[in-house]
Each structure stands twice: as structure tokens, then as C-alpha cells.
Motif scaffolding. Structure first.
Motif, PDB file in Angstrom:
ATOM      1  N   ASP A 297     -17.800 -60.341 -12.247  1.00  0.00           N
ATOM      2  CA  ASP A 297     -17.920 -59.333 -11.195  1.00  0.00           C
ATOM      3  C   ASP A 297     -19.111 -58.408 -11.490  1.00  0.00           C
ATOM      4  O   ASP A 297     -18.943 -57.233 -11.807  1.00  0.00           O
ATOM      5  CB  ASP A 297     -16.605 -58.537 -11.122  1.00  0.00           C
ATOM      6  N   PRO A 298     -20.326 -58.945 -11.351  1.00  0.00           N
ATOM      7  CA  PRO A 298     -21.513 -58.154 -11.713  1.00  0.00           C
ATOM      8  C   PRO A 298     -21.661 -56.893 -10.874  1.00  0.00           C
ATOM      9  O   PRO A 298     -22.187 -55.883 -11.361  1.00  0.00           O
ATOM     10  CB  PRO A 298     -22.690 -59.105 -11.491  1.00  0.00           C
ATOM     11  N   ALA A 299     -21.171 -56.913  -9.640  1.00  0.00           N
ATOM     12  CA  ALA A 299     -21.307 -55.725  -8.790  1.00  0.00           C
ATOM     13  C   ALA A 299     -20.506 -54.564  -9.370  1.00  0.00           C
ATOM     14  O   ALA A 299     -20.972 -53.415  -9.397  1.00  0.00           O
ATOM     15  CB  ALA A 299     -20.844 -56.041  -7.365  1.00  0.00           C
ATOM     16  N   GLU A 300     -19.321 -54.862  -9.875  1.00  0.00           N
ATOM     17  CA  GLU A 300     -18.485 -53.820 -10.466  1.00  0.00           C
ATOM     18  C   GLU A 300     -19.139 -53.271 -11.748  1.00  0.00           C
ATOM     19  O   GLU A 300     -19.176 -52.068 -11.987  1.00  0.00           O
ATOM     20  CB  GLU A 300     -17.084 -54.381 -10.755  1.00  0.00           C
ATOM     21  N   LEU A 301     -19.693 -54.188 -12.526  1.00  0.00           N
ATOM     22  CA  LEU A 301     -20.392 -53.774 -13.748  1.00  0.00           C
ATOM     23  C   LEU A 301     -21.565 -52.842 -13.407  1.00  0.00           C
ATOM     24  O   LEU A 301     -21.795 -51.824 -14.058  1.00  0.00           O
ATOM     25  CB  LEU A 301     -20.898 -55.022 -14.473  1.00  0.00           C
ATOM     26  N   ASP A 302     -22.310 -53.207 -12.357  1.00  0.00           N
ATOM     27  CA  ASP A 302     -23.429 -52.366 -11.927  1.00  0.00           C
ATOM     28  C   ASP A 302     -22.946 -50.981 -11.495  1.00  0.00           C
ATOM     29  O   ASP A 302     -23.611 -49.979 -11.762  1.00  0.00           O
ATOM     30  CB  ASP A 302     -24.189 -53.025 -10.773  1.00  0.00           C
ATOM     31  N   ARG A 303     -21.810 -50.932 -10.825  1.00  0.00           N
ATOM     32  CA  ARG A 303     -21.277 -49.627 -10.395  1.00  0.00           C
ATOM     33  C   ARG A 303     -20.923 -48.767 -11.608  1.00  0.00           C
ATOM     34  O   ARG A 303     -21.225 -47.580 -11.643  1.00  0.00           O
ATOM     35  CB  ARG A 303     -20.018 -49.815  -9.517  1.00  0.00           C
ATOM     36  N   VAL A 304     -20.319 -49.381 -12.604  1.00  0.00           N
ATOM     37  CA  VAL A 304     -19.980 -48.652 -13.835  1.00  0.00           C
ATOM     38  C   VAL A 304     -21.255 -48.075 -14.451  1.00  0.00           C
ATOM     39  O   VAL A 304     -21.318 -46.900 -14.827  1.00  0.00           O
ATOM     40  CB  VAL A 304     -19.272 -49.588 -14.851  1.00  0.00           C
ATOM     41  N   LEU A 305     -22.296 -48.909 -14.526  1.00  0.00           N
ATOM     42  CA  LEU A 305     -23.538 -48.470 -15.176  1.00  0.00           C
ATOM     43  C   LEU A 305     -24.285 -47.424 -14.358  1.00  0.00           C
ATOM     44  O   LEU A 305     -24.914 -46.523 -14.921  1.00  0.00           O
ATOM     45  CB  LEU A 305     -24.431 -49.677 -15.454  1.00  0.00           C
ATOM     46  N   ALA A 306     -24.204 -47.515 -13.043  1.00  0.00           N
ATOM     47  CA  ALA A 306     -24.881 -46.522 -12.199  1.00  0.00           C
ATOM     48  C   ALA A 306     -24.208 -45.160 -12.368  1.00  0.00           C
ATOM     49  O   ALA A 306     -24.873 -44.126 -12.520  1.00  0.00           O
ATOM     50  CB  ALA A 306     -24.852 -46.971 -10.733  1.00  0.00           C
ATOM     51  N   ARG A 307     -22.879 -45.183 -12.381  1.00  0.00           N
ATOM     52  CA  ARG A 307     -22.134 -43.942 -12.583  1.00  0.00           C
ATOM     53  C   ARG A 307     -22.434 -43.350 -13.955  1.00  0.00           C
ATOM     54  O   ARG A 307     -22.651 -42.155 -14.105  1.00  0.00           O
ATOM     55  CB  ARG A 307     -20.635 -44.275 -12.532  1.00  0.00           C
ATOM     56  N   GLY A 308     -22.451 -44.222 -14.955  1.00  0.00           N
ATOM     57  CA  GLY A 308     -22.709 -43.772 -16.322  1.00  0.00           C
ATOM     58  C   GLY A 308     -24.099 -43.169 -16.447  1.00  0.00           C
ATOM     59  O   GLY A 308     -24.277 -42.104 -17.046  1.00  0.00           O
ATOM     60  N   ALA A 309     -25.089 -43.837 -15.864  1.00  0.00           N
ATOM     61  CA  ALA A 309     -26.467 -43.355 -15.976  1.00  0.00           C
ATOM     62  C   ALA A 309     -26.616 -42.003 -15.292  1.00  0.00           C
ATOM     63  O   ALA A 309     -27.323 -41.119 -15.786  1.00  0.00           O
ATOM     64  CB  ALA A 309     -27.437 -44.384 -15.377  1.00  0.00           C
ATOM     65  N   ALA A 310     -25.927 -41.827 -14.161  1.00  0.00           N
ATOM     66  CA  ALA A 310     -26.047 -40.551 -13.431  1.00  0.00           C
ATOM     67  C   ALA A 310     -25.506 -39.407 -14.299  1.00  0.00           C
ATOM     68  O   ALA A 310     -26.142 -38.354 -14.434  1.00  0.00           O
ATOM     69  CB  ALA A 310     -25.289 -40.643 -12.110  1.00  0.00           C
ATOM     70  N   ARG A 311     -24.344 -39.618 -14.889  1.00  0.00           N
ATOM     71  CA  ARG A 311     -23.766 -38.573 -15.750  1.00  0.00           C
ATOM     72  C   ARG A 311     -24.652 -38.339 -16.988  1.00  0.00           C
ATOM     73  O   ARG A 311     -24.875 -37.192 -17.400  1.00  0.00           O
ATOM     74  CB  ARG A 311     -22.349 -39.015 -16.169  1.00  0.00           C
ATOM     75  N   ALA A 312     -25.148 -39.437 -17.566  1.00  0.00           N
ATOM     76  CA  ALA A 312     -25.978 -39.326 -18.763  1.00  0.00           C
ATOM     77  C   ALA A 312     -27.251 -38.534 -18.448  1.00  0.00           C
ATOM     78  O   ALA A 312     -27.657 -37.664 -19.221  1.00  0.00           O
ATOM     79  CB  ALA A 312     -26.329 -40.719 -19.298  1.00  0.00           C
ATOM     80  N   ARG A 313     -27.873 -38.824 -17.294  1.00  0.00           N
ATOM     81  CA  ARG A 313     -29.115 -38.119 -16.930  1.00  0.00           C
ATOM     82  C   ARG A 313     -28.889 -36.625 -16.775  1.00  0.00           C
ATOM     83  O   ARG A 313     -29.748 -35.818 -17.134  1.00  0.00           O
ATOM     84  CB  ARG A 313     -29.673 -38.682 -15.617  1.00  0.00           C
ATOM     85  N   GLU A 314     -27.734 -36.274 -16.241  1.00  0.00           N
ATOM     86  CA  GLU A 314     -27.421 -34.847 -16.073  1.00  0.00           C
ATOM     87  C   GLU A 314     -27.465 -34.120 -17.419  1.00  0.00           C
ATOM     88  O   GLU A 314     -28.119 -33.091 -17.559  1.00  0.00           O
ATOM     89  CB  GLU A 314     -25.971 -34.733 -15.589  1.00  0.00           C
ATOM     90  N   VAL A 315     -26.741 -34.672 -18.391  1.00  0.00           N
ATOM     91  CA  VAL A 315     -26.652 -34.025 -19.697  1.00  0.00           C
ATOM     92  C   VAL A 315     -27.998 -34.109 -20.424  1.00  0.00           C
ATOM     93  O   VAL A 315     -28.494 -33.119 -20.974  1.00  0.00           O
ATOM     94  CB  VAL A 315     -25.535 -34.684 -20.548  1.00  0.00           C
ATOM     95  N   ALA A 316     -28.597 -35.299 -20.412  1.00  0.00           N
ATOM     96  CA  ALA A 316     -29.857 -35.502 -21.124  1.00  0.00           C
ATOM     97  C   ALA A 316     -30.969 -34.646 -20.507  1.00  0.00           C
ATOM     98  O   ALA A 316     -31.796 -34.074 -21.223  1.00  0.00           O
ATOM     99  CB  ALA A 316     -30.247 -36.987 -21.081  1.00  0.00           C
ATOM    100  N   GLY A 317     -30.970 -34.546 -19.190  1.00  0.00           N
ATOM    101  CA  GLY A 317     -32.006 -33.765 -18.498  1.00  0.00           C
ATOM    102  C   GLY A 317     -31.943 -32.297 -18.894  1.00  0.00           C
ATOM    103  O   GLY A 317     -32.981 -31.652 -19.109  1.00  0.00           O
ATOM    104  N   ALA A 318     -30.735 -31.768 -19.017  1.00  0.00           N
ATOM    105  CA  ALA A 318     -30.584 -30.358 -19.379  1.00  0.00           C
ATOM    106  C   ALA A 318     -31.115 -30.113 -20.798  1.00  0.00           C
ATOM    107  O   ALA A 318     -31.811 -29.127 -21.058  1.00  0.00           O
ATOM    108  CB  ALA A 318     -29.115 -29.943 -19.270  1.00  0.00           C
ATOM    109  N   THR A 319     -30.804 -31.026 -21.719  1.00  0.00           N
ATOM    110  CA  THR A 319     -31.294 -30.859 -23.093  1.00  0.00           C
ATOM    111  C   THR A 319     -32.818 -30.950 -23.127  1.00  0.00           C
ATOM    112  O   THR A 319     -33.492 -30.134 -23.773  1.00  0.00           O
ATOM    113  CB  THR A 319     -30.698 -31.937 -24.026  1.00  0.00           C
ATOM    114  N   LEU A 320     -33.357 -31.951 -22.427  1.00  0.00           N
ATOM    115  CA  LEU A 320     -34.807 -32.120 -22.466  1.00  0.00           C
ATOM    116  C   LEU A 320     -35.515 -30.886 -21.900  1.00  0.00           C
ATOM    117  O   LEU A 320     -36.522 -30.427 -22.449  1.00  0.00           O
ATOM    118  CB  LEU A 320     -35.221 -33.384 -21.692  1.00  0.00           C
ATOM    119  N   ALA A 321     -34.969 -30.325 -20.825  1.00  0.00           N
ATOM    120  CA  ALA A 321     -35.595 -29.141 -20.225  1.00  0.00           C
ATOM    121  C   ALA A 321     -35.585 -27.982 -21.225  1.00  0.00           C
ATOM    122  O   ALA A 321     -36.585 -27.269 -21.384  1.00  0.00           O
ATOM    123  CB  ALA A 321     -34.852 -28.761 -18.942  1.00  0.00           C
TER     124      ALA A 321
END
Ligand code: TYM
Length: 333
Positions: A297-321
Motif C-alpha cells: 500500500d504505497p499510497a498509505e506509506l506516502d501519506r505517513v511520510l508526508a504527515r511526518g515531514a510536515a511535523r518535522a519541518r515545523e520543529v526543524a524550521g523553528a530551530t534553524l531560524a
């Protein structure tokens, strides 16, 4: 909730027992009462020669194994490193406060570069690998980093860099602790029980791969190097092979080593190996079934990774700033 972060490279077709018992098992346990971030460091995977045709498949396969082993995207954040560009951005800044000599002392770099044969084949990426790892960690401000023993030095470097940054430029980074369990933190190679089980270093017969046919694993366990005594006793110095088998057995069954020693008193190594092969089969059979389901079920896997990346970018972006601000970069308008 305290935060934790860790990662596992997509450099093989399958994770091995060392990866699971030394690291991933702790990750699964930590997701309940921690804000947990787990990722697949594909940037690290290209520091040695790699095949672009298989990397994406291996990355997917790694995520499928993490899910099958018990990581739950509703309770933790799962992502792929290259989806979050902040990792390489912070790495640059950290590279500029890392000494050349300091980086040269990293033992994994020394080992891995020695294996490349000639200096021309040792990449700058392999040299800066630990700085990228420090960036992976510090972006998420974790209190703890659950890893096996072999990653201790990289976490120590990460701590040094965080302290150095904070004291030179003002506090922007949490100084993390390594979280290394005693016992299973170092699973040894079956053929060479004085060396760790490792996807890059050992011959295939010393590694129990989670996705191997259990018959293949049984054969590897049967031919594991032991010693010329007969007694089944935990003594890593004198009996590294038998002790390693006991460690694996104990970790997979949650039974105490002393209990196993008592159970196998008077029995032979063959009995221990046969039973351990059964324990491994009982563990990997349902696991492999779950991995197949996720890969189907690659579509489901992609959804998991898209959600994960969005949350990760939020936290990582704040630290980088915060880091960019402390270091004196002109904010973008
Ligand atoms: P990697 O991919 O080699 O291994 C993943 C995890 O498995 C542990 N491990 C073992 N534990 C016990 N016995 C063994 N024989 C054994 N072999 C491997 C490792 O200690 C690790 O926890 N550089 C890291 C990946 C990484 C990372 C990070 C980790 C990149 N960025 C940030 C933590 C935080 C590595 O190559 O692990």
C-alpha cells in the motif's frame, strides 16, 4: 512530554537483529510517553558508493519495517531525512564550529574510510557524516537519543557542538543525552562474536536479517561460532559466542539470562541454537507478513511520510531560524 529522536540508515535490504534489539525496540517503547521523532537518514546513505536504482526502494522498505516493528504514526513522527531540507542547512553551521582534528577522531569514520581501500574513494561526505548526524539530532531539541553502543561517540560530538554553539552564540540548542540500554546495546556478529553485527562490516552469515527466510536464519544460528567448552553460561569475555546467543534469546523472549542458564544446564549448544532459531522464526514470521502489507500500500506509506515531514519541518524550521538569528544572519524579508 520529553522529546526523543533517532534514525536508521536504509543501506541494506533488511534491518538486522542488532538494529532491532539495540535501537528500534526502545523506539517503540518510548513513543508512548515521549514526543518521538524517528527518521530514515537517506542523506547518510550516499556517503559511501550506492546504487540510485535501489535507494528509494530501500528507503520505503525501511519505513515499512519500522511500521511493522511497532512504530505508530499516530503516536510518533516518522519521516525521511531528505524531505526536510533543514538537516543540511544546520549541518553547514555546525561544520563551521567543528574542528578538523575533532572530526578526524571519529572512530566510525576511521573504520569506514579504511574499508574504502584508497583515499580517493573516501568522500568528504563520509568525513562530515557525524556533523550531519549532530544536525539531525539538534534540529529537534531532543532530551534523549536512543541508539546502540556504536553511536555513542557521535552523540558525544553532538553534545559538544550544542554546548559550543550555545556558549559562543547564546542558547538555541538542547544538549541531548545518549540513551543506551545495557545488555542488548551491542549484538555481536554470529561468525565473529568479538565484533558487532553490522550491515557493512561482516560476512552475511554472521548477520540475522529480519527479512531473511527463517530457514536461512536457522542455518546461520546453527553455524554460529561458540567455543570448545560444553557449558551454557553467560561470560562475554571467555565465551563471547554463547553469551551473544543468550543475549539475543533473552531480549527476544523477555526472559532473564540467569533463567536461561538454569534451563539449559546440562544441555548442549545444539539445543540452545535450535531453540533460538525457533524464537527468531516466531518473531520474524508475523513481522514479514506485516512488512508485505505495508509495502503493498504505497499510497498509505506516502501519506505517513508526508504527515511526518510536515511535523518535522515545523520543529526543524523553528530551530534553524533561532540558530540563524543567533549566528548573525540577516533575516529574509
Ligand atoms: P545504523 O543505521 O547503523 O543503525 C541503526 C541503529 O541500530 C543500532 N545498531 C546496533 N545495536 C546493537 N547491536 C548492533 N550490532 C547494532 N548495529 C546497529 C545503532 O546503534 C543505531 O542506533 N549514524 C546512524 C544513523 C543516524 C542517526 C542520526 C542515529 C543518522 N542520524 C541521528 C541517531 C540520531 C547509523 O548509521 O545507524
Amino acid at each position: 512530554r520529553p522529546r526523543v529522536l533517532s534514525g536508521i540508515q536504509p543501506t541494506a535490504e533488511s534491518f538486522h537483529l542488532g538494529n532491532y534489539l539495540g535501537a528500534i525496540r526502545q523506539w517503540v517503547a518510548l513513543q508512548d510517553d515521549h514526543d518521538a521523532f524517528y527518521f530514515v537518514p537517506d542523506l547518510h546513505a550516499i556517503t559511501v558508493e550506492h546504487d540510485p536504482k535501489t535507494l528509494a526502494a530501500r528507503t520505503r522498505n525501511s519505513v515499512a519495517q519500522l511500521l511493522a516493528l511497532g512504530l505508530d504514526p499516530d503516536r510518533c513522527t516518522i519521516f525521511v531525512q531528505s524531505h526536510v531540507s533543514e538537516h543540511t542547512q544546520l549541518e553547514w553551521v555546525l561544520g563551521c564550529i567543528t574542528g578538523f582534528g575533532e572530526a578526524s577522531r571519529m572512530t566510525q569514520f576511521k573504520d569506514k574510510s579504511a574499508r574504502q581501500g584508497s583515499d580517493e574513494r573516501v568522500t568528504v561526505g563520509l568525513f562530515t557524516y557525524p556533523i550531519l548526524q549532530a544536525s539531525d539530532i539538534l534540529l529537534y531539541q531532543p532530551e534523549r537519543v536512543p541508539v546502540g553502543e556504536d553511536q555513542r561517540q557521535h552523540v558525544e560530538l553532538t553534545r559538544d557542538l550544542a554546548q559550543r554553539f550555545n556558549s559562543r552564540f547564546g542558547k538555541a540548542l538542547t544538549v541531548p543525552q545518549p540513551y543506551i540500554l545495557s545488555g542488548a546495546a551491542k549484538i555481536q556478529d554470529l561468525q565473529d562474536p568479538t565484533a558487532k553485527m553490522s550491515k557493512s562490516a561482516s560476512s552475511p552469515s554472521g548477520i540475522v536479517e529480519l527479512l531473511d527466510d527463517p530457514k536461512v536464519s536457522a542455518k546461520k544460528i546453527r553455524s554460529a561460532v561458540t567455543d570448545t567448552e560444553r557449558e551454557i553460561r553467560f561470560d562475554p569475555e571467555a565465551k563471547p559466542g554463547v553469551s551473544n546467543l543468550l543475549t539475543i534469546y533473552s531480549a527476544l523472549t523477555d526472559r532473564k539470562i540467569s533463567e536461561l542458564e538454569a534451563e539449559y544446564a546440562g544441555k548442549g549448544y545444539g539445543d540452545l541454537k535450535k531453540d533460538l532459531a525457533d524464537v527468531v522464526a516466531d518473531f520474524v514470521d508475523p513481522l514479514q507478513e506485516r512488512v508485505r502489507t505495508y509495502l503493498d500500500d504505497p499510497a498509505e506509506l506516502d501519506r505517513v511520510l508526508a504527515r511526518g515531514a510536515a511535523r518535522a519541518r515545523e520543529v526543524a524550521g523553528a530551530t534553524l531560524a533561532a540558530v540563524h538569528e543567533k549566528i548573525g544572519f540577516l533575516p529574509p524579508t
